[in-house]
Design a protein around this motif. Structure first.
Motif, PDB file in Angstrom:
ATOM      1  N   ASN A  46     -82.803   6.265 -14.412  1.00 14.77           N
ATOM      2  CA  ASN A  46     -81.845   7.369 -14.423  1.00 14.77           C
ATOM      3  C   ASN A  46     -80.969   7.362 -15.679  1.00 14.77           C
ATOM      4  OD1 ASN A  46     -82.774   8.209 -11.941  1.00 14.77           O
ATOM      5  ND2 ASN A  46     -81.116   7.254 -10.773  1.00 14.77           N
ATOM      6  N   SER A  47     -80.797   6.184 -16.279  1.00  9.85           N
ATOM      7  CA  SER A  47     -79.925   6.058 -17.451  1.00  9.85           C
ATOM      8  C   SER A  47     -80.659   6.264 -18.764  1.00  9.85           C
ATOM      9  CB  SER A  47     -79.263   4.672 -17.453  1.00  9.85           C
ATOM     10  OG  SER A  47     -78.501   4.457 -16.288  1.00  9.85           O
ATOM     11  N   GLN A  78     -77.452   9.865 -20.506  1.00  9.19           N
ATOM     12  CA  GLN A  78     -78.724   9.170 -20.697  1.00  9.19           C
ATOM     13  C   GLN A  78     -78.767   8.590 -22.100  1.00  9.19           C
ATOM     14  OE1 GLN A  78     -81.687  12.164 -19.428  1.00  9.19           O
ATOM     15  NE2 GLN A  78     -81.989  10.905 -17.596  1.00  9.19           N
ATOM     16  N   ASP A 106     -74.671   3.931 -11.261  1.00 15.40           N
ATOM     17  CA  ASP A 106     -75.553   5.092 -11.126  1.00 15.40           C
ATOM     18  C   ASP A 106     -74.813   6.292 -10.529  1.00 15.40           C
ATOM     19  OD1 ASP A 106     -78.142   5.957 -11.727  1.00 15.40           O
ATOM     20  OD2 ASP A 106     -78.818   5.704  -9.658  1.00 15.40           O
ATOM     21  N   ASP A 107     -73.791   6.040  -9.729  1.00 11.81           N
ATOM     22  CA  ASP A 107     -73.044   7.115  -9.076  1.00 11.81           C
ATOM     23  C   ASP A 107     -72.028   7.774 -10.001  1.00 11.81           C
ATOM     24  OD1 ASP A 107     -74.378   6.571  -6.667  1.00 11.81           O
ATOM     25  OD2 ASP A 107     -72.886   5.059  -6.099  1.00 11.81           O
ATOM     26  N   TYR A 114     -75.273  -1.121  -9.458  1.00  7.40           N
ATOM     27  CA  TYR A 114     -75.695  -0.072  -8.537  1.00  7.40           C
ATOM     28  C   TYR A 114     -74.699   1.080  -8.508  1.00  7.40           C
ATOM     29  CZ  TYR A 114     -78.748  -3.832  -6.782  1.00  7.40           C
ATOM     30  OH  TYR A 114     -79.655  -4.844  -6.658  1.00  7.40           O
ATOM     31  N   LYS A 132     -84.169   1.853 -10.554  1.00  7.75           N
ATOM     32  CA  LYS A 132     -83.760   3.261 -10.465  1.00  7.75           C
ATOM     33  C   LYS A 132     -82.601   3.555 -11.405  1.00  7.75           C
ATOM     34  CE  LYS A 132     -85.133   4.526  -5.730  1.00  7.75           C
ATOM     35  NZ  LYS A 132     -85.916   5.718  -6.122  1.00  7.75           N
ATOM     36  N   VAL A 133     -81.635   2.649 -11.450  1.00 10.00           N
ATOM     37  CA  VAL A 133     -80.492   2.826 -12.353  1.00 10.00           C
ATOM     38  C   VAL A 133     -80.975   2.896 -13.800  1.00 10.00           C
ATOM     39  CG1 VAL A 133     -78.341   1.800 -13.193  1.00 10.00           C
ATOM     40  CG2 VAL A 133     -78.916   1.676 -10.758  1.00 10.00           C
ATOM     41  N   ASN A 142     -72.299   7.594 -13.620  1.00  5.66           N
ATOM     42  CA  ASN A 142     -72.837   7.853 -14.958  1.00  5.66           C
ATOM     43  C   ASN A 142     -73.475   9.236 -15.040  1.00  5.66           C
ATOM     44  OD1 ASN A 142     -73.823   7.324 -17.639  1.00  5.66           O
ATOM     45  ND2 ASN A 142     -75.834   6.974 -16.737  1.00  5.66           N
TER      46      ASN A 142
END
Length: 257
Positions: A140-141, A114, A108-109, A105, A136-137, A111
């Motif tokens: 987003n990645s 992509q 995500d903050d 989790y 979500k992670v 990174n």
């Protein structure tokens, strides 16, 4: 309860045990062996020059095996001991890899990249309380058009072992030895959550991924559970009332362009 701190301490201890085990066969890996299985290799195919993010990578053998196959890899794990070992093995093998110590989790903050592929496998999602946040992670990645792939132990095994198949708000908290053959009697506390396959699929769909396929397998590529029988080289099965139970499932999904 700080489940991350509890599980991090456990995986720091387990890493020290695992690097000495026959189960992980570090010497074989350093001499050139690939630690990946046919399940994930056949699903992802040629990864040459593709960027690949490996979530919950442990000490990086699978991550570095993807690098050996031409991928540009990043591995993430919450265990600082595991990440230190992964970096060491990267240096020993001269395989280019980036390893980051972070829980899923929090990654995500931090990174800002992509990837073409996000990969995770075998004993990962049970350590996560919220699959929506996990999905979500992943989204987003991923680059647009990128691929997510998971190969994971099937929750049916947990069910016949006396645990819930379906999601629960409260985790299972246990004192367990690890799964490698050199575990001995030492136990550590683990904090785990069950997740039904439908919950995994729906979490990915809800975050916008397009499911390409879902597969189930009547064997495990690892002899890591009680009662398994080797039915073929590297394939371990478990019978329940004279029938094979599913031991692995996989999901391949794509982020729309």
């Amino acid at each position: 309860m700080d489940y991350l701190a509890i599980n991090r301490e456990t995986w720091n201890k387990r890493t020290e045990i695992h690097v000495e085990s026959d189960f992980y066969d570090i010497d074989g890996f350093l001499s050139g062996n690939c630690t990946l299985n046919d399940i994930e290799l056949s699903a992802l195919g040629d990864v040459t020059n593709k960027t690949l993010l490996h979530l919950q990578c442990h000490f990086g053998l699978d991550t570095l095996s993807w690098a050996r196959r031409g991928a540009k890899v990043t591995g993430v794990d919450l265990s600082n001991t595991a990440i230190d070992k992964a970096t060491k093995f990267s240096n020993q093998t001269q395989l280019d890899a980036n390893f980051i110590c972070s829980d899923v989790y929090s990654f995500d903050d931090i990174n800002n990249q992509q990837f073409d592929i996000v990969f995770t496998s075998y004993g990962t999602i049970c350590w996560l309380p919220c699959l929506k946040q996990w999905a979500k992670v992943i989204v987003n990645s991923l680059k647009k058009g990128g691929t997510f792939y998971i190969a994971e132990f099937h929750p049916c095994y947990d069910l016949i072992s006396g645990y819930s198949y379906f999601d629960k708000n409260q985790p299972d908290i246990e004192e367990e030895a690890t799964y490698s053959e050199n575990a001995g009697d030492e136990t550590s506390k683990v904090v785990l959550w069950p997740h039904a396959i439908s919950s995994v699929i729906n979490a990915l769909i809800d975050e916008g991924l397009v499911i390409e396929h879902v597969n189930e397998f009547p064997y495990s590529p690892y002899n890591c559970f009680e009662g398994l029988t080797e039915i073929e080289n590297g394939k371990f099965a478990l019978l329940h009332k004279e029938h094979n139970i599913p031991l692995v499932f996989s999901i391949k999904a794509t982020k729309p362009k």
